[in-house]
Write an enzyme that holds these catalytic residues in place. Structure first.
Site, PDB file in Angstrom:
ATOM      1  N   ARG A  74      -1.900   5.646   6.654  1.00  0.00           N
ATOM      2  CA  ARG A  74      -1.816   4.373   5.953  1.00  0.00           C
ATOM      3  C   ARG A  74      -3.124   3.625   6.191  1.00  0.00           C
ATOM      4  O   ARG A  74      -3.800   3.834   7.189  1.00  0.00           O
ATOM      5  CB  ARG A  74      -0.637   3.543   6.475  1.00  0.00           C
ATOM      6  N   LYS A  93       4.283   2.517  11.993  1.00  0.00           N
ATOM      7  CA  LYS A  93       5.193   1.377  11.975  1.00  0.00           C
ATOM      8  C   LYS A  93       5.916   1.265  13.311  1.00  0.00           C
ATOM      9  O   LYS A  93       6.362   2.245  13.877  1.00  0.00           O
ATOM     10  CB  LYS A  93       6.200   1.536  10.833  1.00  0.00           C
ATOM     11  N   HIS A 106      -2.972   4.015  -0.697  1.00  0.00           N
ATOM     12  CA  HIS A 106      -1.700   4.734  -0.659  1.00  0.00           C
ATOM     13  C   HIS A 106      -1.721   5.935  -1.593  1.00  0.00           C
ATOM     14  O   HIS A 106      -0.964   6.886  -1.397  1.00  0.00           O
ATOM     15  CB  HIS A 106      -0.561   3.782  -1.016  1.00  0.00           C
ATOM     16  N   ARG A 143      -2.602   8.783   0.422  1.00  0.00           N
ATOM     17  CA  ARG A 143      -1.462   9.232   1.233  1.00  0.00           C
ATOM     18  C   ARG A 143      -0.521  10.082   0.387  1.00  0.00           C
ATOM     19  O   ARG A 143      -0.044  11.131   0.836  1.00  0.00           O
ATOM     20  CB  ARG A 143      -0.749   8.007   1.793  1.00  0.00           C
ATOM     21  N   HIS A 172       6.938   9.760   9.162  1.00  0.00           N
ATOM     22  CA  HIS A 172       8.216   9.310   8.630  1.00  0.00           C
ATOM     23  C   HIS A 172       9.314   9.505   9.673  1.00  0.00           C
ATOM     24  O   HIS A 172       9.362  10.545  10.340  1.00  0.00           O
ATOM     25  CB  HIS A 172       8.594  10.094   7.371  1.00  0.00           C
ATOM     26  N   TYR A 215       8.339  13.616  -2.112  1.00  0.00           N
ATOM     27  CA  TYR A 215       7.149  14.356  -2.505  1.00  0.00           C
ATOM     28  C   TYR A 215       7.484  15.740  -3.037  1.00  0.00           C
ATOM     29  O   TYR A 215       6.709  16.324  -3.793  1.00  0.00           O
ATOM     30  CB  TYR A 215       6.175  14.462  -1.329  1.00  0.00           C
TER      31      TYR A 215
END
Length: 315
Positions: free
Chosen positions: A161, A185, A260, A263, A286, A295
């Site tokens: 990111r 995150k 993004h 990404r 993730h 994806y």
């Protein structure tokens, strides 16, 4: 100490303000969300609090289900994007659930108010030719070009990111083993490998350009950031985003490119190349493989498009 997100809240009745701030603090200290995520919640709650205040509501106990439903209709009247409306209503639902659980309110008026269902939006991935065209725009020897090459190569090589990329410190990168430490995150750490192209670009930046930029920093400025601006301080997310956008424009790409997009392209190209989805999940950081599975749908969509345009009896 500044309270994350609280400064984004408008002037509201004290009861509402305290409840919102308590929730934002819980997101920071208990759930460990990033500053950007907390600020997003704060903006949605600010919109909600402003609307409640306009209805003459100053305490949580005065909020009924009809008010939450009316707020959802208000979001429609605001002509906001569907995703923005859904996100705002989710923030309201989670806030009221928290308030009930913490004893800040006796009921949860939002528990049965559902956000609008969004159709699946497949992320747009660049083709390999488009990626290479963007990277080719950074082939010069100017400091800004060397920095742009290092940033773009890192983004495409790791799927980072943009906030993760600009947050990388020099000590997080090992050019000998081609590994970088990223903080995702909630401060979750992961180690991601990168290839020879990224290693060459990063090596050129670190050895030839970065030292002279770092020398321009004041003694009080942090010196550990990998990517620096002309003042010798950490590169901002906004500037990094602009670097990516400029490369897309210089490459002549019709669609606007964002960090993004890199990404998305990283994940899609790996899966199309045969990578295991759980490996891609780990590389992307993730928490759940279900997030990564979107994806695989991109790859299926690509196959359908190729088939439709290539097979003589597809149409």
């Amino acid at each position: 100490m500044a309270r994350h997100g609280a400064e984004l809240l408008p002037e509201l009745p004290q009861s509402l303000s305290r409840a919102f701030e308590t929730y934002l603090n819980s997101l920071r200290f208990e759930r460990g969300l990033s500053r950007n995520s907390i600020d997003a919640y704060a903006r949605d709650l600010a919109r909600y609090g402003t609307w409640l205040n306009g209805q003459g509501i100053g305490r949580l106990g005065e909020v009924a289900r009809t008010h939450v439903e009316a707020f959802a209709l208000h979001l429609l009247d605001e002509n906001l994007a569907p995703r923005t409306r859904a996100r705002a209503l989710v923030a309201v639902r989670r806030f009221h659930g928290f308030a009930l659980g913490e004893g800040l309110a006796a009921t949860d008026p939002a528990s049965e108010v559902s956000p609008p269902q969004e159709g699946l939006r497949l992320p747009k991935a660049l083709s390999l030719d488009d990626v290479e065209a963007m990277l080719a725009t950074t082939g010069g020897e100017e400091p800004a070009q060397v920095r742009a090459a290092a940033l773009l190569e890192l983004l495409y090589a790791t799927g980072a990111r943009i906030s993760e990329a600009v947050g990388v410190d020099l000590d997080d990168v090992d050019l000998e083993t081609s590994l970088v430490r990223l903080y995702g995150k909630g401060g979750k750490e992961r180690i991601v490998p990168f290839g020879s192209h990224a290693s060459t670009a990063l090596g050129a930046w670190v050895s030839r350009i970065r030292p002279s930029m770092a020398a321009k920093a004041r003694s009080s400025a942090p010196a550990g950031a990998l990517f620096l601006n002309a003042r010798g301080t950490r590169l901002s997310r906004q500037t990094a985003w602009q670097i990516v956008k400029d490369a897309g424009e210089l490459a002549g790409l019709e669609a606007e490119v964002s960090p993004h997009t890199f990404r998305h392209s990283f994940a899609t190209h790996l899966l199309e190349g045969g990578a295991d989805i759980r490996v891609v999940q780990e590389l992307l950081g993730h928490a759940s493989v279900t997030t990564t599975q979107i994806y695989t749908k991109v790859s299926e969509e690509t196959l359908r498009e190729v088939y439709a345009t290539s097979h003589p009896r597809a149409r």
